[in-house]
Design an enzyme around this catalytic site. Structure first.
Site, PDB file in Angstrom:
ATOM      1  N   ASP A 115       3.269 -21.516   7.914  1.00 12.27           N
ATOM      2  CA  ASP A 115       2.145 -20.825   8.554  1.00 12.27           C
ATOM      3  C   ASP A 115       1.271 -20.103   7.520  1.00 12.27           C
ATOM      4  O   ASP A 115       0.789 -19.003   7.753  1.00 12.27           O
ATOM      5  CB  ASP A 115       2.639 -19.826   9.610  1.00 12.27           C
ATOM      6  CG  ASP A 115       1.533 -19.422  10.588  1.00 12.27           C
ATOM      7  OD1 ASP A 115       0.533 -20.162  10.682  1.00 12.27           O
ATOM      8  OD2 ASP A 115       1.657 -18.370  11.226  1.00 12.27           O
TER       9      ASP A 115
ATOM     10  N   HIS B 113      -2.059 -20.998  11.510  1.00 14.11           N
ATOM     11  CA  HIS B 113      -2.410 -21.088  12.926  1.00 14.11           C
ATOM     12  C   HIS B 113      -3.748 -20.419  13.240  1.00 14.11           C
ATOM     13  O   HIS B 113      -4.320 -20.634  14.302  1.00 14.11           O
ATOM     14  CB  HIS B 113      -1.296 -20.507  13.810  1.00 14.11           C
ATOM     15  CG  HIS B 113      -1.235 -19.010  13.865  1.00 14.11           C
ATOM     16  ND1 HIS B 113      -0.320 -18.270  13.146  1.00 14.11           N
ATOM     17  CD2 HIS B 113      -1.950 -18.111  14.563  1.00 14.11           C
ATOM     18  CE1 HIS B 113      -0.479 -16.991  13.406  1.00 14.11           C
ATOM     19  NE2 HIS B 113      -1.467 -16.856  14.264  1.00 14.11           N
TER      20      HIS B 113
ATOM     21  N   SER C 158      -3.020 -11.469  12.869  1.00 12.73           N
ATOM     22  CA  SER C 158      -2.442 -12.649  12.218  1.00 12.73           C
ATOM     23  C   SER C 158      -3.170 -12.983  10.922  1.00 12.73           C
ATOM     24  O   SER C 158      -4.397 -13.077  10.904  1.00 12.73           O
ATOM     25  CB  SER C 158      -2.515 -13.854  13.155  1.00 12.73           C
ATOM     26  OG  SER C 158      -1.643 -13.697  14.234  1.00 12.73           O
TER      27      SER C 158
END
Length: 469
Positions: A138, A108, A211
């Site tokens: 992911d 992402h 992230s």
């Protein structure tokens, strides 16, 4: 006497503090040795804008002054400068897994990027190439042209214990090489709509920008990739979720070899086996995955699997809950015939099923997110589609509208493709027609609140109705 007692208590407390201080982990060596292998990732993405407004914020002139002070160019649609496209920038983290420039991060973070820039701890910057990204786990693999780079050492997440100390290094809010620490809160955590990853749950402070960064154990080994947080505020609330590194490396090997991930596929709809359901099937426990539906002509159908069967083992792997099955099937090699142990009407049976190949992310998402006819954006900039029965099932039967595209005011408010609109103000969404009628009842300049589902979290997003063009 009293003086001696006070001295004894003081000595005891001082000793206890020293003992506790000695028991706390020291992360200084980990930060020094592993920090250089962690990178900052910035991405640039082209987005369309139309009559951009920022509801509930400063006026146009004040907002333009605010952006000028921080060196940000005028927003599209402001001061007569309307443009069909603008560049959106965002930040994430990653870590080097080989000295020749391969870097792991989240899908992402980079999957929608037009350009990916990797910044090392020594301030060098490289334009990166996306080798591949797997949205189901992911995980993404990118490559920079460099040699002799510091790299991480990977560990075994299966050896992690709940309560064990772990640490994260990343770029929260763009603050590069920031370390945070905490403990493992749970293992093998299944999240809604995340069937392929047994997440590591921690209370490590993870924030936007973390992230794709690594999760380390005390030995300085990477045991996970920081991927998600549960938050009502947008910041850390002590619930963070990381992808186990062994899962990520399985994906990485396929991405490196072919740029895509191939998974096994059965073609079934499954659900959790509750106590009541287990009793109705004459079972003594709730172990297994209940087959709620079988896709006609799919591998399961061809192999003889039926709705109402309970899968207890797949290719020798025990299925304790429904979340275990997608992982077991996903790792199976397409085309391979595997034994599947089931309970059917109280009787045990073993079927041989030839595993199929799961449709790719690109083809699946293209079909799922493709409007049946050409649609125009509504008055706030949304292109919406009603949910399929399968998507509704994931929402426990709730109605909602899938965001195919977000433009203008809704894009600026933070709504994006893949979100699900559940309500407008305090009215639940029943259908696209009902939503459009309610939206049409509000006058220009009126602020409305859209209830949006993103992943497992819901949030209200305020949007101001723009003037008619």
């Amino acid at each position: 006497m009293i003086r001696n007692w006070l001295a004894a208590v003081t000595f005891f407390l001082f000793s206890a503090v020293n003992v506790n201080a000695k028991d706390l982990p020291d992360f200084t060596e980990l930060a020094e040795k592993q920090g250089p292998a962690v990178v900052n990732i910035s991405i640039t993405q082209s987005m369309r804008a139309s009559n951009v407004q920022l509801p509930g914020m400063l006026g146009d002139e004040q907002m333009q002054e605010f952006f000028k002070r921080f060196g940000i160019p005028n927003l599209p649609g402001q001061n007569g400068g309307a443009q069909p496209e603008y560049k959106s920038q965002s930040l994430g983290s990653g870590f080097i897994i080989s000295s020749d420039g391969y870097i792991l991060t989240n899908a992402h973070v980079v999957s929608e990027a037009d350009e990916v820039i990797v910044k090392l701890s020594d301030k060098r910057e490289f334009k990166a190439k996306i080798i591949g990204a797997d949205k189901r786990t992911d995980v993404a693999l990118v490559k920079i042209e460099a040699t002799g780079l510091p790299k991480v050492v990977t560990g075994d997440p299966n050896k992690l214990k709940v309560g064990e100390w772990v640490a994260a290094i990343g770029s929260p809010f763009g603050l590069e090489n920031t370390m945070t620490a905490g403990i493992v809160s749970a293992k093998g955590r299944a999240l809604p709509q995340e069937n392929f990853v047994p997440f590591i749950q921690t209370d490590v402070a993870i924030n936007p920008g973390n992230s794709g960064g690594p999760l380390f154990n005390l030995a300085g080994e990477v045991v996970g990739i920081n991927s998600q947080i549960y938050s009502r505020s947008g910041g850390s609330m002590g619930l963070s979720f990381s992808i186990p590194i062994d899962v990520a490396l399985e994906v990485t090997n396929q991405l490196k070899a072919s740029g895509k991930v191939t998974r096994g596929w059965l073609g079934v709809v499954i659900q959790e086996l509750s106590k009541d359901l287990a009793e109705s099937f004459g079972m003594k426990n709730t172990n297994g995955a209940l087959v709620a539906g079988v896709e006609k002509g799919g591998p399961a159908d061809k192999g003889g699997l039926e709705a109402g069967d309970v899968i207890t083992k797949f290719d020798g792997k025990s299925i304790a809950s429904s979340s275990d099955l997608p992982r077991a099937v996903g790792t199976a090699k397409p085309g391979k015939a595997v034994p599947v142990e089931i309970l059917r009407k109280g009787n045990e049976k073993i079927l041989s099923i030839a595993v199929g190949e799961m449709p790719s992310d690109s083809s699946e998402s293209a079909q799922a997110n493709k409007p049946s006819v050409k649609q125009e954006a509504d008055r706030v900039g949304l292109i919406l589609k009603e949910l399929t029965p399968q998507q509704k099932k994931k929402l426990n039967g709730k109605n909602g509208l899938l965001v195919i595209e977000a433009q203008g005011v809704v894009a600026q408010a933070g709504i994006r493709r893949g979100d699900v609109v559940l309500g407008l103000n305090n009215t639940e969404v029943q259908s696209l027609e009902q939503f459009n009628k309610q939206l049409a009842s509000f006058g220009a300049g009126k602020s409305v609140a859209l209830l949006v589902l993103r992943g497992e979290n819901t949030l209200y997003v305020p949007v101001k109705i723009p003037a008619a063009k």
